[in-house]
Write a protein that holds these residues in place. Structure first.
Motif, PDB file in Angstrom:
ATOM      1  N   ILE A  33      11.212   9.973  -1.218  1.00  0.00           N
ATOM      2  CA  ILE A  33      11.655   9.624   0.137  1.00  0.00           C
ATOM      3  C   ILE A  33      12.907   8.765   0.051  1.00  0.00           C
ATOM      4  N   ASP A  34      13.850   9.019   0.925  1.00  0.00           N
ATOM      5  CA  ASP A  34      15.030   8.175   1.064  1.00  0.00           C
ATOM      6  C   ASP A  34      14.568   6.798   1.527  1.00  0.00           C
ATOM      7  N   ARG A  35      14.873   5.762   0.752  1.00  0.00           N
ATOM      8  CA  ARG A  35      14.327   4.439   1.046  1.00  0.00           C
ATOM      9  C   ARG A  35      14.778   3.901   2.397  1.00  0.00           C
ATOM     10  N   ARG A  36      15.851   4.437   2.957  1.00  0.00           N
ATOM     11  CA  ARG A  36      16.314   3.985   4.265  1.00  0.00           C
ATOM     12  C   ARG A  36      15.356   4.389   5.382  1.00  0.00           C
ATOM     13  N   PHE A  37      14.436   5.315   5.093  1.00  0.00           N
ATOM     14  CA  PHE A  37      13.524   5.837   6.103  1.00  0.00           C
ATOM     15  C   PHE A  37      12.067   5.508   5.809  1.00  0.00           C
ATOM     16  N   VAL A  38      11.808   4.610   4.879  1.00  0.00           N
ATOM     17  CA  VAL A  38      10.434   4.381   4.436  1.00  0.00           C
ATOM     18  C   VAL A  38       9.566   3.760   5.530  1.00  0.00           C
ATOM     19  N   THR A  39      10.159   3.099   6.522  1.00  0.00           N
ATOM     20  CA  THR A  39       9.362   2.521   7.613  1.00  0.00           C
ATOM     21  C   THR A  39       9.068   3.536   8.711  1.00  0.00           C
ATOM     22  N   GLY A  40       9.415   4.795   8.498  1.00  0.00           N
ATOM     23  CA  GLY A  40       9.128   5.818   9.492  1.00  0.00           C
ATOM     24  C   GLY A  40       9.925   5.609  10.762  1.00  0.00           C
ATOM     25  N   PRO A  41       9.284   5.712  11.926  1.00  0.00           N
ATOM     26  CA  PRO A  41      10.033   5.603  13.183  1.00  0.00           C
ATOM     27  C   PRO A  41      10.345   4.173  13.600  1.00  0.00           C
ATOM     28  N   GLN A 101       4.495   4.460   7.336  1.00  0.00           N
ATOM     29  CA  GLN A 101       5.160   3.314   6.720  1.00  0.00           C
ATOM     30  C   GLN A 101       4.338   2.719   5.582  1.00  0.00           C
ATOM     31  N   TYR A 102       3.018   2.824   5.669  1.00  0.00           N
ATOM     32  CA  TYR A 102       2.178   2.263   4.606  1.00  0.00           C
ATOM     33  C   TYR A 102       2.070   3.215   3.417  1.00  0.00           C
ATOM     34  N   VAL A 103       1.925   4.504   3.699  1.00  0.00           N
ATOM     35  CA  VAL A 103       1.918   5.489   2.621  1.00  0.00           C
ATOM     36  C   VAL A 103       3.283   5.498   1.930  1.00  0.00           C
ATOM     37  N   GLY A 104       4.349   5.465   2.726  1.00  0.00           N
ATOM     38  CA  GLY A 104       5.698   5.460   2.156  1.00  0.00           C
ATOM     39  C   GLY A 104       5.957   4.244   1.294  1.00  0.00           C
ATOM     40  N   ALA A 105       5.452   3.078   1.719  1.00  0.00           N
ATOM     41  CA  ALA A 105       5.664   1.859   0.938  1.00  0.00           C
ATOM     42  C   ALA A 105       4.994   1.942  -0.423  1.00  0.00           C
ATOM     43  N   VAL A 106       3.776   2.505  -0.468  1.00  0.00           N
ATOM     44  CA  VAL A 106       3.100   2.656  -1.766  1.00  0.00           C
ATOM     45  C   VAL A 106       3.893   3.609  -2.652  1.00  0.00           C
ATOM     46  N   ALA A 107       4.357   4.724  -2.089  1.00  0.00           N
ATOM     47  CA  ALA A 107       5.156   5.674  -2.875  1.00  0.00           C
ATOM     48  C   ALA A 107       6.442   5.027  -3.384  1.00  0.00           C
ATOM     49  N   MET A 108       7.040   4.154  -2.584  1.00  0.00           N
ATOM     50  CA  MET A 108       8.301   3.511  -2.979  1.00  0.00           C
ATOM     51  C   MET A 108       8.119   2.484  -4.084  1.00  0.00           C
ATOM     52  N   MET A 109       6.869   2.120  -4.388  1.00  0.00           N
ATOM     53  CA  MET A 109       6.633   1.188  -5.488  1.00  0.00           C
ATOM     54  C   MET A 109       7.052   1.798  -6.824  1.00  0.00           C
ATOM     55  N   ARG A 110       7.234   3.129  -6.874  1.00  0.00           N
ATOM     56  CA  ARG A 110       7.770   3.757  -8.091  1.00  0.00           C
ATOM     57  C   ARG A 110       9.219   3.355  -8.330  1.00  0.00           C
ATOM     58  N   HIS A 111       9.886   2.879  -7.289  1.00  0.00           N
ATOM     59  CA  HIS A 111      11.329   2.662  -7.371  1.00  0.00           C
ATOM     60  C   HIS A 111      11.756   1.217  -7.137  1.00  0.00           C
ATOM     61  N   GLY A 112      10.837   0.360  -6.705  1.00  0.00           N
ATOM     62  CA  GLY A 112      11.257  -1.022  -6.456  1.00  0.00           C
ATOM     63  C   GLY A 112      10.167  -1.834  -5.798  1.00  0.00           C
TER      64      GLY A 112
END
Length: 501
Positions: free
Chosen positions: A406-414, A37-48
């Motif tokens: 990554i699909d933003r709907r899944f950025v928090t992982g499990p 969830q933390y790695v995904g959140a940093v990656a999602m900063m490219r999009h919002g």
């Protein structure tokens, strides 16, 4: 003069040794499923932005501060974030040494404080994974060192601002660090005469500045921010443990046992007992400050359920600085038992990391590099199949270094996927998230280009076939093509092309 340079050289050598050890643990340490969830959140900063454009389950400073890495380390983000946290953990160790010196500890006491922090399992864990523990720990230790300088010289108003910024920023990185920051604020108000009104106001201004990232994003998406920072942690863990028949993990006797266990994985328990033994003695202003922060840190470690080792972070900086002030007593300096207790604490703290990381070091197996290789292979597979779109996965750390986002709907992982009644369907969509109740409808409405599974295959009472199973079932139902990845630990399902349909 030669002795002075020798002292600097010794301290520099110790810092370099800590840095190398921390990097080794980061490179060879096992993957923690919280990392995604933390790695995904940093990656999602490219999009919002967090909350407004994707769900985030903490206060937001870390993805904001690490956002440049999403571009600078594209294709190697998971490894880069682990390395970053390793360096932050080493920095926290150096700041604890500085704080101990400013509190009045001897050189020996300051070194003991630094070694005690570095060897604690809480610090080693924080620095070896890509979670959000190392950043607030560094900010808190640096803030404490800065404020101790203010206590020693109340005219250092800009230092008071800096201390406030650092402590407020720590709370903006992880909410539990707000408790020791509040303890500093309370101490400043109680001692405003000795500190001076200007210093107290400067601290408050700095604290407000440090809290601005959280306030800004909360104003942009108040409901999503409130849920991510407050509601999730209050509701979701209880629901998940109850679904799995583990409600007993919230009972206070087991919670106390877990807290003591994690304190014993290092010098934390030894330091806490030592501080309690002198609690009734007359204290200096510095000692009162540290004691207030220790109490606040204990509350921060105690309140979350179930208790885990990373929750000790808000407690340890002040605790080890306070311990440093006690180690000049004859028991700790000259008595064999005192030195032996510290040695046992150091060994106990390092043991867990050695046990979990040692086999990987011996076998020259780096889990983070294996996952990165899988992500690069996924990129090649998607390019060969001429597939574009997003990746749906409950293990964002396994997908962030692929070419598909990554699909933003899944950025928090499990963590949101496994909830059932924490969010309504309307709330989940408003927060750009998917839960177990909305999964099928969400995937039908916007099918991803690929579905990556393997990180959440372990069985539980709530999900006997693993949390990945609903994703696998949907992919197979919709004729996605399964491809194994090089590590053998993950599979990717590719959306069927028109000819395959």
């Amino acid at each position: 003069m030669a002795g002075k340079f020798a002292g600097y050289g010794g301290r520099l050598g110790l810092v370099l040794l800590c840095t190398v050890l921390m990097l080794v643990f980061a490179l060879f340490g096992p993957v923690d499923h919280d990392e995604g969830q933390y790695v995904g959140a940093v990656a999602m900063m490219r999009h919002g932005l967090p909350y407004r454009d994707f769900a985030y389950l903490q206060t937001p400073l870390q993805p904001l501060l690490f956002a440049p890495l999403a571009w600078l380390a594209e294709g190697w983000l998971f490894l880069t974030l682990r390395v970053t946290n390793a360096l932050l953990a080493t920095g926290a160790t150096a700041c604890v040494w500085l704080a101990a010196k400013r509190a009045g500890a001897s050189d020996r006491g300051a070194v003991i404080a630094a070694i005690a922090l570095f060897s604690s399992h809480a610090l080693l864990f924080a620095g070896s994974v890509a979670r959000n523990d190392a950043l607030p720990l560094l900010l808190t230790t640096a803030g404490l060192a800065a404020f101790l300088d203010v206590v020693g010289n109340s005219r250092r108003h800009w230092t008071a601002v800096l201390a406030g910024v650092l402590l407020g920023a720590a709370a903006s990185a992880k909410i539990s660090y707000g408790l020791p920051a509040a303890a500093v604020g309370l101490f400043a108000m109680l001692h405003w005469r000795s500190l001076g009104a200007r210093a107290v106001c400067a601290l408050a201004v700095g604290g407000a500045l440090g809290g601005l990232p959280t306030l800004w994003l909360a104003l942009l998406a108040p409901d999503a921010a409130w849920f991510g920072v407050m509601d999730y942690s209050l509701k979701a863990p209880i629901e998940w443990r109850t679904l799995n028949g583990q409600a007993f993990m919230f009972d206070w006797p087991l919670s106390l046992a877990r807290l003591l266990r994690y304190l014993a994985q290092g010098c934390g328990l030894i330091a806490l007992v030592a501080v309690l033994l002198v609690a009734t003695r007359r204290r200096t202003a510095t000692e009162r400050l540290l004691d207030m922060m220790i109490v606040a840190g204990l509350f921060a470690a105690w309140l979350p359920r179930p208790i885990y080792v990373q929750y000790l972070g808000p407690l340890l900086p002040a605790l080890f600085v306070r311990f440093a002030l006690l180690t000049d007593a004859s028991f700790w300096r000259a008595h064999f038992l005192g030195r032996a207790l510290i040695a046992v604490g150091v060994i106990a703290g390092v043991a867990q990391s050695v046990i979990t990381t040692g086999p990987n070091i011996w076998g020259q197996i780096s889990p983070v590099l294996a996952i990165t290789d899988d992500a690069h292979a996924l990129s090649d597979i998607a390019a060969a199949a001429r597939i574009s779109g997003t990746i749906a996965t409950l293990s964002p750390e396994r997908a962030v270094d692929a070419s598909l986002p990554i699909d933003r709907r899944f950025v928090t992982g499990p963590f949101l996927m496994r909830t059932r009644h924490v969010l309504t369907a309307d709330q989940a969509r408003a927060f750009h998230a998917t839960t177990s109740a909305t999964l099928v409808a969400d995937l039908n409405a916007a099918p991803p280009a690929a579905i990556l599974v393997g990180g959440e295959a372990q069985a539980s009472l709530a999900y006997p076939h693993g949390l990945d199973a609903p994703l696998v079932e949907w992919a197979q139902t919709n004729r996605y093509r399964a491809v194994a990845l090089p590590s053998g630990l993950s599979r990717v399902f590719l959306r069927p092309t028109k000819t395959e349909e």
